[in-house]
Enzyme design. Structure first.
Site, PDB file in Angstrom:
ATOM      1  N   ASN A 251       0.854  -1.191   0.000  1.00 48.19           N
ATOM      2  CA  ASN A 251       0.000   0.000   0.000  1.00 48.19           C
ATOM      3  C   ASN A 251       0.890   1.241   0.000  1.00 48.19           C
ATOM      4  O   ASN A 251       2.107   1.140   0.101  1.00 48.19           O
ATOM      5  CB  ASN A 251      -0.976  -0.019   1.190  1.00 48.19           C
ATOM      6  CG  ASN A 251      -0.265   0.015   2.521  1.00 48.19           C
ATOM      7  OD1 ASN A 251       0.346   1.012   2.886  1.00 48.19           O
ATOM      8  ND2 ASN A 251      -0.321  -1.089   3.258  1.00 48.19           N
ATOM      9  N   HIS A 252       0.278   2.412  -0.088  1.00 43.18           N
ATOM     10  CA  HIS A 252       1.030   3.653  -0.307  1.00 43.18           C
ATOM     11  C   HIS A 252       1.495   4.349   0.972  1.00 43.18           C
ATOM     12  O   HIS A 252       1.924   5.492   0.918  1.00 43.18           O
ATOM     13  CB  HIS A 252       0.187   4.639  -1.122  1.00 43.18           C
ATOM     14  CG  HIS A 252      -0.029   4.198  -2.532  1.00 43.18           C
ATOM     15  ND1 HIS A 252       1.006   4.064  -3.426  1.00 43.18           N
ATOM     16  CD2 HIS A 252      -1.146   3.840  -3.201  1.00 43.18           C
ATOM     17  CE1 HIS A 252       0.532   3.654  -4.593  1.00 43.18           C
ATOM     18  NE2 HIS A 252      -0.771   3.504  -4.473  1.00 43.18           N
TER      19      HIS A 252
END
Ligand code: CTP
Ligand code: CA
Length: 228
Positions: free
Chosen positions: A34-35
């Site tokens: 994920n970011h």
């Protein structure tokens, strides 16, 4: 940045902070991630250290340099993060779980690179990970402060309150993905803190260092009351 208080209010206290994303391997060269940048968690670790705490930072993969004076444990997956947290939680007076932990991980990891086939699509089967924060919440003892985060896109307050109760937290830091300048990749964040008494405080958009200061300012009085 210096701390201008008379003393270091968290001297002699151990703190555990998690930060960053987790990477869940699909095969030797691929993962689901994920970011999360890790910036919020690293700022929290730095602030707790400045306040005198003996900080252990458990971090997923980031591009950040660990803050000076912090014990740094690098992990990759949700499973590794769980193990590191279980090792350090019992000794920690303060635990802040800011990592963006994967909720699902591939059920099997291919030991060789998966070759593409002739099919137009493919399906990767996933299995739920252990909720680290909920696990720590079950083990929490008197005198321990446990703080979690909630990232929401809708019905933010209801969802955050539910997580606060379900995971046995002292307070929860709500991040709305709808707020511009807040959340994962930014250097700024905009939070609402919700505590067990149902009281709620919404803060303005500010640098993550200042957000970390606001969060730590909420932690200190909780330790004082739980100690007495
Ligand atoms: N968390 C955790 N372990 C997991 C998933 C989440 O410790 N396997 C923690 C996060 O670090 C955060 C809190 O739980 O402090 C809330 O994470 P969030 O993703 O907002 O909530 P979830 O409970 O995972 O629910 P959902 O993603 O469905 O909203
Ligand atoms: Ca989640």
């Amino acid at each position: 940045e210096a701390y201008f208080g008379e003393t270091q209010p968290l001297a002699g206290k151990k703190a555990l902070v998690t930060a960053g994303p987790t990477y869940e391997a699909i095969d030797p060269v691929r993962y689901i991630g994920n970011h999360s940048s890790g910036k919020m968690g690293y700022a929290l670790a730095a602030r707790l250290s400045l306040l005198g705490a003996d900080v252990t930072l458990v971090s997923g993969p980031t591009h950040l340099k660990p803050p000076a004076g912090v014990t740094y444990i690098a992990v990759t997956s949700a499973g590794e993060m769980l193990d590191a947290c279980l090792t350090h939680f019992a000794q920690s007076a303060i635990t802040v779980m800011s990592a963006a932990v994967a909720d699902y991980t591939p059920t099997t990891v291919a030991d060789r690179k998966i070759k593409k086939g002739d099919d137009a699509g493919m399906i990767i089967e996933l299995t739920r990970t252990t909720d680290i924060l909920a696990t720590l919440g079950q083990r929490k003892q008197k005198g321990q402060v446990l703080v979690g985060f909630a990232l929401e896109t809708h019905d933010e307050l209801d969802h955050a309150k539910e997580k606060l109760q379900k995971k046995n937290l002292d307070f929860i830091v709500l991040n709305s993905a709808r707020d511009e300048g807040a959340g994962f990749a930014n250097d700024t964040n905009k939070i609402t803190i919700i505590d067990r008494n149902g009281s709620m405080e919404a803060f303005g958009l500010k640098p993550k260092q200042d957000v970390a200061r606001d969060i730590c300012a909420r932690i200190i009085p909780l330790l004082e009351t739980s100690a007495g």
